[in-house]
Design a protein around this motif. Structure first.
Motif: not given
Lengths: 348, 318
Positions: A211-232
């Motif tokens: 669970p820890a690894r799965t959640k970490l990856i979710a946070f990394a990908i989700g935050s990356g997408l949010c940052a992507f939107g912010g940059a756009m």
């Protein structure tokens, strides 16, 4: 969903119709296109939050902070006052990476927490980010924001800066890529692990999922997408805007996008962005302008539609939670696996 | 100002601020102790109480009103209003989804908070002369200064102790003693502790759980109402966004002391008040960083010591 054939057809084909409409709309004028582009950006941010909150079931109340991280990273990489000036595409790349790293850093200590405590930690993180951006004005120019940041550009194509259609289609293409990415991630092994951890962490663990690894990856990908939107968003506006734009209330607006459409459902996020952002930045704004032009608003605070924003978003949250917590378009997999006893352990 | 005087001054400011935060934190911690919900709208209930207090004072003459009339008047009206408000919120927004997952209720609470923020903005935009601070609905409104800034320690003293500091202590401390007595000694208080420990068992013992939960919201709301009157009088300025800031301070205090723990909430609130006083009165440029410090404290406590300083809450529902 009702079984009426008309509703079935709408439910089946509205995404295709929507795509057709957004493809031809700019031909009717730049005015409509300029209004629609921010909706696409917020749809991408909503998709990012959906990975964390919808797929993995971790309530993140700091989505706007990751947008801010993306916007300011992009700005620092591209504004003339800094020596980097790496341009639009490399800037987007750096913003995504910094967003993903920030998400991981936040998630590392927060992994031990239960649902509501995790939500509060993300809220506190968001507040700290906006405060730091505001107070470090030597780097971020405080409330003025950083500008001018790099404008969107299409590789190997030159067009005049004032033309709006290329930007519109570029952003639409980026949104489609993000949709495809989220859709495929959801179907992948990783996506099924997210759902498993969300629905029953204990069962997922005994199936050999970490669970820890799965959640970490979710946070990394989700935050990356949010940052992507912010940059756009920064690139679209030509500025990083200002820190208080990315406050808690903005995070809740993004949360509304995900909740109204249907948590854990890519189509739902698109519909949610269309409804919530469209309502906020098109209907309320235009209605207010129109009423002011006709002299109906006067000085009355109640007669100005844009003042009703918080009321409407708040009521949307309350009513959705009470009447339809699964959202307008429920994800197909909302029932916990435990309710299907015979097949519970058959597939990982 | 000597070091000793500075320390005393920071203590006075910090404790006065801390006592106000404590009143709000008690509402958070009681609700969490009973239904495990972070009542996000609690700070905004307090904000609406401030607007009612301003309206009442304004209609009764503003600055000219004697504090001896104003205080009883406000304490007899505002807490009833906020208690009723908090109770209705529970009945309308939380009770119907009590069986749903915890995050559903939290999202609903955020929704209530947004609705209240909007109502606060409209309230500030009412065309009444009461509202100083310009015609804009969103601007901060100044609250009439009923106490003045005279120094109770004499005009020569470097340490400033104003009547408003004394008023804060004189109102909050008896209230907290009364609450402790109510929770520990009365029948209804015992019922509340029983529901907090185990709602099902409490129901089997014949306790009306719904009534106890309603009462918890009423008490929490009333405490928030008292806090709103004191805050408005103490800071002299109210704003429709103030609920969020005060609410987060109070929530941090409740978590710091161990959520669900009443003495813990007061202790946590006093600590937060002192931290803010030191940041704003001693650390250079500290004022702009004090929110960061409070939120960092919140995250650190949640991550490394989720049971808080007093750490009585060991129960974990699976």
């Amino acid at each position: 969903m009702s079984d009426h054939p008309t509703i079935k057809i709408i439910a089946r084909f509205w995404p295709h119709a929507l795509l057709a409409i957004v493809l031809v709309l700019p031909l009717f004028g730049d005015a409509i296109a300029t209004k629609l582009t921010p909706i696409m950006v917020f749809a991408i941010v909503g998709l990012g939050l959906n990975v964390v909150a919808g797929f993995t079931g971790l309530l993140n109340l700091g989505a706007a902070a990751f947008m801010a991280i993306g916007a300011y990273t992009f700005a620092i990489c591209t504004v003339p006052i800094y020596p980097f000036q790496i341009g639009f595409w490399p800037g987007l790349g750096v913003a995504i990476m910094v967003g993903a790293v920030a998400g991981t850093i936040l998630a590392l200590p927060a992994m031990r927490l239960r649902g509501d405590y995790l939500a509060i930690v993300t809220l506190g993180f968001g507040e700290i980010i906006t405060d730091v951006l505001k107070n470090l004005d030597a780097i971020t120019k405080g409330t003025q924001g950083l500008n001018p940041v790099a404008a969107p550009e299409i590789p190997f194509v030159t067009y005049s800066i004032s033309a709006y259609k290329p930007t519109y289609y570029l952003y639409l293409a980026l949104l489609l890529v993000a949709i495809l990415l989220c859709h495929n991630m959801r179907k992948s092994r990783l996506g099924r692990q997210w759902i498993a951890v969300r629905d029953d962490e204990l069962a997922a663990r005994s199936m050999g999922i970490s669970p820890a690894r799965t959640k970490l990856i979710a946070f990394a990908i989700g935050s990356g997408l949010c940052a992507f939107g912010g940059a756009m968003f920064a690139s679209l506006n030509g500025t990083s805007i200002e820190p208080s734009f990315y406050d808690f209330q903005q995070s809740v607006v993004i949360l509304c996008i995900v909740i109204v459409g249907g948590m854990g459902n890519v189509k739902g996020v698109i519909l949610g962005a269309l409804i919530m952002v469209g309502f906020n930045s098109i209907i309320l704004v235009n209605l207010t302008e129109w009423m002011t032009r006709n002299g109906w608003t006067g000085n009355n605070v109640l007669a100005t539609p844009s003042n009703w924003k918080f009321m409407i978003f708040g009521l949307a949250l309350i009513l959705m939670m009470r009447l339809r917590p699964q959202g307008l378009i429920p994800a197909q997999d909302v029932e916990p696996v435990t309710q299907k006893p015979a097949t519970a352990g058959a597939t990982p | 100002m000597t070091t000793t005087e500075l320390i005393i001054q920071l203590l006075i400011t910090g404790l006065a601020n801390g006592l106000i935060i404590a009143l709000i934190a008690l509402g958070y911690t009681m609700v969490y102790g009973i239904i495990e919900l972070i009542n996000f709208a609690h700070g905004d209930v307090m904000m609406l109480g401030c607007f009612l207090a301003l309206t009442i004072v304004g209609l009764c003459g503003g600055e000219q009103l004697s504090p001896w009339i104003a205080l009883p008047l406000l304490f007899l009206t505002v807490p009833f209003f906020t208690a009723g408000l908090n109770w209705s919120v529970e009945k309308l927004a939380y009770k119907p989804i009590r069986e749903a997952p915890k995050l559903t209720a939290l999202v609903s609470a955020i929704g209530v908070s947004f609705v209240f923020i909007n109502i606060g903005m409209f309230w500030g935009g009412l065309p009444m002369d009461v509202f100083g601070g310009g015609g804009s609905a969103a601007s901060a409104k100044s609250f009439p200064d009923l106490f003045g800034w005279s120094n109770l320690l004499g005009e020569q003293s470097a340490v400033l102790l104003t009547p408003r500091d004394v008023m804060v202590a004189a109102v909050t401390i008896p209230l907290m003693i009364g609450l402790t007595f109510f929770i520990n000694r009365t029948r209804m208080g015992t019922a509340m502790r029983a529901v907090a420990q185990n709602p099902t068992a409490a129901k089997l013992m014949g306790i009306d759980v719904d009534r106890v939960i309603g009462l918890t919201f009423i008490i929490g709301g009333a405490l928030a109402g008292v806090a709103s009157v004191i805050t408005a009088l103490y800071t002299g300025s109210i704003h429709f966004q103030m609920g969020y800031r005060n609410g987060m301070d109070a929530f941090t205090a409740a978590v710091l002391g161990g959520i669900g723990n009443l003495p813990g909430a007061v202790l946590g609130a006093l600590l937060i008040g002192l931290v803010r006083a030191v940041m704003e009165g001693y650390v250079p440029n500290g004022g702009q960083w004090s929110n960061t410090v409070v939120f960092a404290l919140l995250i650190l406590v949640l991550v490394f010591r989720p049971n808080g300083i007093l750490g009585s809450r060991v129960r974990e529902k699976v």
